[in-house]
Every structure is written in C-alpha cells, then in structure tokens.
Design a protein around this motif. Structure first.
Motif, PDB file in Angstrom:
ATOM      1  N   HIS A 133       0.809  -1.223   0.000  1.00  0.00           N
ATOM      2  CA  HIS A 133       0.000   0.000   0.000  1.00  0.00           C
ATOM      3  C   HIS A 133       0.840   1.270   0.000  1.00  0.00           C
ATOM      4  CE1 HIS A 133       0.518  -0.566   4.380  1.00  0.00           C
ATOM      5  NE2 HIS A 133       0.372   0.739   4.472  1.00  0.00           N
ATOM      6  N   LEU A 138     -12.213  -7.628  -8.714  1.00  0.00           N
ATOM      7  CA  LEU A 138     -13.086  -6.524  -8.273  1.00  0.00           C
ATOM      8  C   LEU A 138     -13.714  -6.927  -6.943  1.00  0.00           C
ATOM      9  CD1 LEU A 138     -14.866  -5.719 -11.644  1.00  0.00           C
ATOM     10  CD2 LEU A 138     -12.890  -4.576 -10.636  1.00  0.00           C
ATOM     11  N   PHE A 139     -13.979  -5.942  -6.091  1.00  0.00           N
ATOM     12  CA  PHE A 139     -14.607  -6.247  -4.805  1.00  0.00           C
ATOM     13  C   PHE A 139     -16.054  -6.650  -5.068  1.00  0.00           C
ATOM     14  CE2 PHE A 139     -11.545  -2.727  -3.719  1.00  0.00           C
ATOM     15  CZ  PHE A 139     -10.542  -3.590  -3.329  1.00  0.00           C
ATOM     16  N   HIS A 147     -18.533  -7.326  -3.273  1.00  0.00           N
ATOM     17  CA  HIS A 147     -19.623  -6.830  -2.431  1.00  0.00           C
ATOM     18  C   HIS A 147     -19.834  -5.329  -2.608  1.00  0.00           C
ATOM     19  CE1 HIS A 147     -15.865  -6.187  -0.433  1.00  0.00           C
ATOM     20  NE2 HIS A 147     -16.410  -5.477   0.525  1.00  0.00           N
ATOM     21  N   MET A 148     -19.139  -4.737  -3.585  1.00  0.00           N
ATOM     22  CA  MET A 148     -19.283  -3.292  -3.796  1.00  0.00           C
ATOM     23  C   MET A 148     -19.749  -3.034  -5.228  1.00  0.00           C
ATOM     24  SD  MET A 148     -15.836  -1.696  -2.185  1.00  0.00           S
ATOM     25  CE  MET A 148     -15.089  -2.382  -0.721  1.00  0.00           C
ATOM     26  N   TYR A 195     -12.690   3.234  -4.106  1.00  0.00           N
ATOM     27  CA  TYR A 195     -11.835   2.631  -3.081  1.00  0.00           C
ATOM     28  C   TYR A 195     -10.407   3.159  -3.153  1.00  0.00           C
ATOM     29  CZ  TYR A 195     -10.381  -0.946   0.247  1.00  0.00           C
ATOM     30  OH  TYR A 195      -9.927  -1.585   1.365  1.00  0.00           O
ATOM     31  N   GLY A 196      -9.955   3.354  -4.385  1.00  0.00           N
ATOM     32  CA  GLY A 196      -8.581   3.822  -4.565  1.00  0.00           C
ATOM     33  C   GLY A 196      -8.422   5.322  -4.366  1.00  0.00           C
ATOM     34  N   ALA A 256      -9.432   7.079  -1.663  1.00  0.00           N
ATOM     35  CA  ALA A 256      -9.660   7.424  -0.258  1.00  0.00           C
ATOM     36  C   ALA A 256      -8.766   8.579   0.197  1.00  0.00           C
ATOM     37  CB  ALA A 256      -9.430   6.199   0.620  1.00  0.00           C
ATOM     38  N   ARG A 299     -10.403   1.615 -11.541  1.00  0.00           N
ATOM     39  CA  ARG A 299     -10.083   1.567 -10.121  1.00  0.00           C
ATOM     40  C   ARG A 299      -8.591   1.818  -9.895  1.00  0.00           C
ATOM     41  NH1 ARG A 299     -11.150  -3.980  -6.786  1.00  0.00           N
ATOM     42  NH2 ARG A 299      -9.439  -4.657  -8.116  1.00  0.00           N
ATOM     43  N   ALA A 300      -7.767   1.200 -10.744  1.00  0.00           N
ATOM     44  CA  ALA A 300      -6.322   1.397 -10.605  1.00  0.00           C
ATOM     45  C   ALA A 300      -5.938   2.839 -10.950  1.00  0.00           C
ATOM     46  CB  ALA A 300      -5.575   0.419 -11.505  1.00  0.00           C
ATOM     47  N   SER A 315      -6.231   5.566  -8.236  1.00  0.00           N
ATOM     48  CA  SER A 315      -5.249   5.592  -7.145  1.00  0.00           C
ATOM     49  C   SER A 315      -3.927   6.234  -7.597  1.00  0.00           C
ATOM     50  CB  SER A 315      -5.010   4.182  -6.604  1.00  0.00           C
ATOM     51  OG  SER A 315      -4.298   3.419  -7.542  1.00  0.00           O
TER      52      SER A 315
END
Lengths: 224, 226
Positions: A76, A89-90, A92-93, A101-102, A104, A148-149, A152
């Motif tokens: 991280h 991929l998550f 549950h999202m 998510y990335g 934050a 998503r990538a 971040s």
C-alpha cells in the motif's frame, strides 16, 4: 532515464527466478512466456505481494525493495497499480464503490465525485456505476479494474494476462483501448502474457531463458 | 409463568448475549490471525482452541473452577470473587461457544478471494482497512453462521455453568437450569412454559438464519461466475 529498475532473484519450488530489466518513462514492457515460468511472481514481487530473496527494485529513484539495505515497502506504500488476471473486483461493492476505493486519499466528497465522473467517462462505463461485478461481462470488468487502478494514481501499472480471459473480437478492441489509455496515462506498464496476441502492445518484449546454474539448479531468467 | 422462571429466562438471554460478544470478538480475531500465519506449534494451538467443543462440559467446568478460583492463575484479572456469580456463567458459556465461532470464522476467511485483499493493498489500503472493508464483509455469511451457533450453544450451556456458577435462583439460575431442577422436582408448571419459549426462540433463530443466508446466496449467485 529509467523509471523502473529491477534486479532480483527469488527461489521458487522448481527453479530460481531472476528478473533483470529497466523500463523507461511511458514504455510498455511485456514479459512473455509459458505458464509456470514465473511471470506472475515477478509482478507480485514488484507490487510487494511477494518478497524476493536478493536484489533490488527501484521506482522513480525510490527504493521499494533492497535486500542489503533491508528495505521492503508494503504494497500500500508502493504506488503501483495491479490488474489481476480475474480482475479481483470487490464483489460486495458496486462499480462506483470499487472505483472510489482507490480514491480514499483524495480529500473532499466533491473532488472524489469529480474524479469518479472523469474516469467513468474516460473508460465509457458511466452506465455501469451502480452494478455489482457479478453483473458485468469480462470486458466491462476489465474496464472497471482499469478505472479503479487509475484513480489511485499509480506510478506504474502491472497487468497479469489482461486480455487472455476475453474472446477474440473483444481482445482486439480492448488492446486498442489499452494502448490509447497508456498514451493518455503516461506511466509505464509491465504486462505479463503467455499469448503472442498481447505482444503487439509492447515497446519491449522479454522472454524467459532457462539454464542450469553452477550448483546444478534449474534457473529461469527474464533479462534485458 | 412465575417470576422465577422469567428471571431465569432473562438471565439466560443476558448471559448468552455477553458470552457471544466475547466469543465472537476473540474467535474472529484468532481466526484472522491464524488463517494465513504459519509458525511452529500452530497445529497444537488450533487443537487447544477447539478443545472445549469436544470436551465434556463438566471437564471444562472443572478446569474453569481451577482457573477462576481464589488461587487460580486468573484470580488477579477479576477483583473479588467471581465463582458463583453470573459473570462466571458468562465465562463458561463464552469458553464453550468460542470454538464454534472460531471454526466458522476461519473457514469464512479461508474462502475469501485472496486477490481481492491484495487488490485493496495495491490501491493503498493498510491492513486494518483491508480487514474491515474487504475481508470482513466477504467473510460475513460464515461469521454470521458462527455467531448464531455460538449464541445457541451459549444459551443452552448447562454442565460447565452449573459447576462454576451454581444454581442460585434469581442470581445465577439460567433457563436450562431452571428447567432441569423444575423437572427434577416434578414442577411441570414451571418447566413447560420455559421449554416452549426456548423451543420457539431457537426455532425462530435457525429459521431466520437459513432464510437470510439463502437470500444472500440468491442475491450474489452470479458473483463467482468470473
């Protein structure tokens, strides 16, 4: 100037894996070889998900791993994006939450929403933002994983067989998109594949060289 | 229903809830720590953690008597006398409920797609964030099942509780104990309402859990396709 410098070894159950290469700003390096030749292990070592036994990994002059100096940054803190083979991929999202998510670290809701809008548009997936990964096709999943990538803001993107799970027509199209995205993004990619079809993306292709070392052990080397 | 039976019922509920809370936090923590850790003696430690599941409750009770007694190694943790208070009933229930929680949570964590956790790390999430935003939600169905089983086990605890907490009406007498001693005394008027309530309650909990997990499975049936 090289942006990513890699020289490490890792002992695997069947052989000793060596990676020795450098990637310049904005280049795509393809590691191409049969499955079981240690390509994914190399990506995981770069991302910090696995630890090499010797050597070093430098990214933009920052030491991510250095055995002699006992440096091993956790994943991280490396700022390296990773596109997993099955996209990871998550589940549950929603697509939207996956992408955010990335982000934050980005302060302020408005700013995050804006980043989300931009990346959804860039990848042409705005209509998918409230879906769950289970409701997406392979190509859509890949776009979400890329988004998503991207959010971040990695300094390097690693891709594990990004096209091999897709059928041929889609592969052609996504290859073009990947190339275009790479141009816009302007960061180096390291891509792993067992299929020649992905080599067209490359600025440079490395193939494994097998040998027996002085101790009589099997060795596989990806080297420039 | 008599006041005494009602008191026993409420105490049972309170003991079971607290015991479940203790067992779930420690069970989930142990499961998480042991799922992907490898060290010498891990097998032995796991066997010890699961022991209360296979031991006769009286053996657990005897062990707890030694542990919690005035001269026991844990005496310093609890100020004053703990044996024969309802707190020792909580401890006994938590100890026997722990393995159920631990086992279910461990299986649940093991079934989580490791690459989703790794993806979270590469996106900048530290271990704590990965745990609460990815591992725990994905393991939730299994943890939920463990929670319900642990609660049911805690609610039904009899042997170990009797040994460490005794059967003091209004103080440590739980529903299973009230039933046992009422039946023994031939007092069916006290026993039957308690039996019916415990039966209905347990049925409702299990029924709800099955319904919940089926719905959840249906909702995410497509998920594992890729």
């Amino acid at each position: 100037m090289s942006m990513l410098e890699v020289d490490f070894q890792k002992k695997l159950p069947d052989f000793i894996l060596t990676a020795r290469f450098a990637v310049r700003e904005g280049e795509i390096l393809v590691l191409s070889g049969p499955s079981g030749s240690g390509k994914t292990t190399i990506l995981e070592c770069l991302a910090g998900l696995q630890k090499p036994d010797r050597g070093y990994i430098n990214l933009r002059g920052k030491m991510l791993f250095n055995k002699t100096k006992r440096i091993n940054l956790p994943p991280h803190k490396r700022g390296i994006g990773f596109i997993f083979q099955a996209y990871a991929l998550f589940e549950h999202m929603t697509v939207k939450d996956n992408i955010l998510y990335g982000a934050a670290r980005v302060n302020g809701r408005k700013k995050r929403e804006q980043i989300l809008r931009e990346v959804l548009e860039l990848l042409g997936i705005s209509h998918l933002q409230d879906r769950y990964p289970a409701q997406l096709s392979g190509g859509e999943k890949q776009r979400v994983a890329l988004a998503r990538a991207l959010v971040s803001e990695p300094a390097l993107l690693l891709l594990d067989e990004p096209l091999s799970a897709l059928d041929r027509n889609l592969r052609e199209r996504l290859r073009g998109e990947l190339k275009q995205l790479h141009r816009q993004w302007g960061i180096p990619f390291v891509l792993v594949t067992h299929c020649r079809c992905e080599e067209e993306l490359a600025d440079m292709v490395l193939r494994p060289v097998a040998s027996i070392n002085e101790k009589g052990e099997q060795a596989i080397c990806f080297s420039m | 229903m008599s006041d005494e039976a009602l008191t026993a019922l409420l105490l049972s509920l309170r003991v079971a809830l607290l015991a479940t809370a203790v067992a779930s936090v420690s069970g989930v923590a142990c499961a998480r720590l042991l799922t992907r850790a490898h060290f010498p003696g891990k097998d032995t430690l796991e066997a010890v953690l699961l022991l209360p599941l296979v031991l006769p409750p009286t053996v657990v009770g005897f062990g707890l008597l030694l542990f919690l007694g005035r001269n026991g190694p844990l005496a310093w943790v609890f100020p004053g006398q703990i044996l024969f208070t309802w707190w020792s009933a909580v401890i006994a229930s938590a100890v026997v409920a722990f393995p159920l929680m631990y086992q279910n949570a461990k299986a649940a964590f093991e079934s989580v797609d490791i690459n989703q956790e790794r993806a979270a790390r590469t996106l900048g999430a530290g271990e704590v964030r990965v745990f609460f935003t990815v591992s725990l939600p994905l393991a939730w169905p299994g943890i939920m099942a463990g929670l319900v089983l642990a609660f049911a086990r805690a609610l039904g605890e009899f042997g170990a509780t009797l040994m460490v907490a005794g059967n003091i009406p209004g103080k440590t007498q739980t529903a299973p104990m009230a039933i046992y001693f009422a039946v023994e005394a031939g007092d069916y008027g006290t026993a039957v309402p308690l039996v019916v309530i415990v039966l209905l309650f347990s049925f409702a909990v299990i029924f709800w859990l099955n319904w919940w997990s089926r719905n959840r499975v249906a909702r995410h049936a497509l998920r594992r396709r890729g």
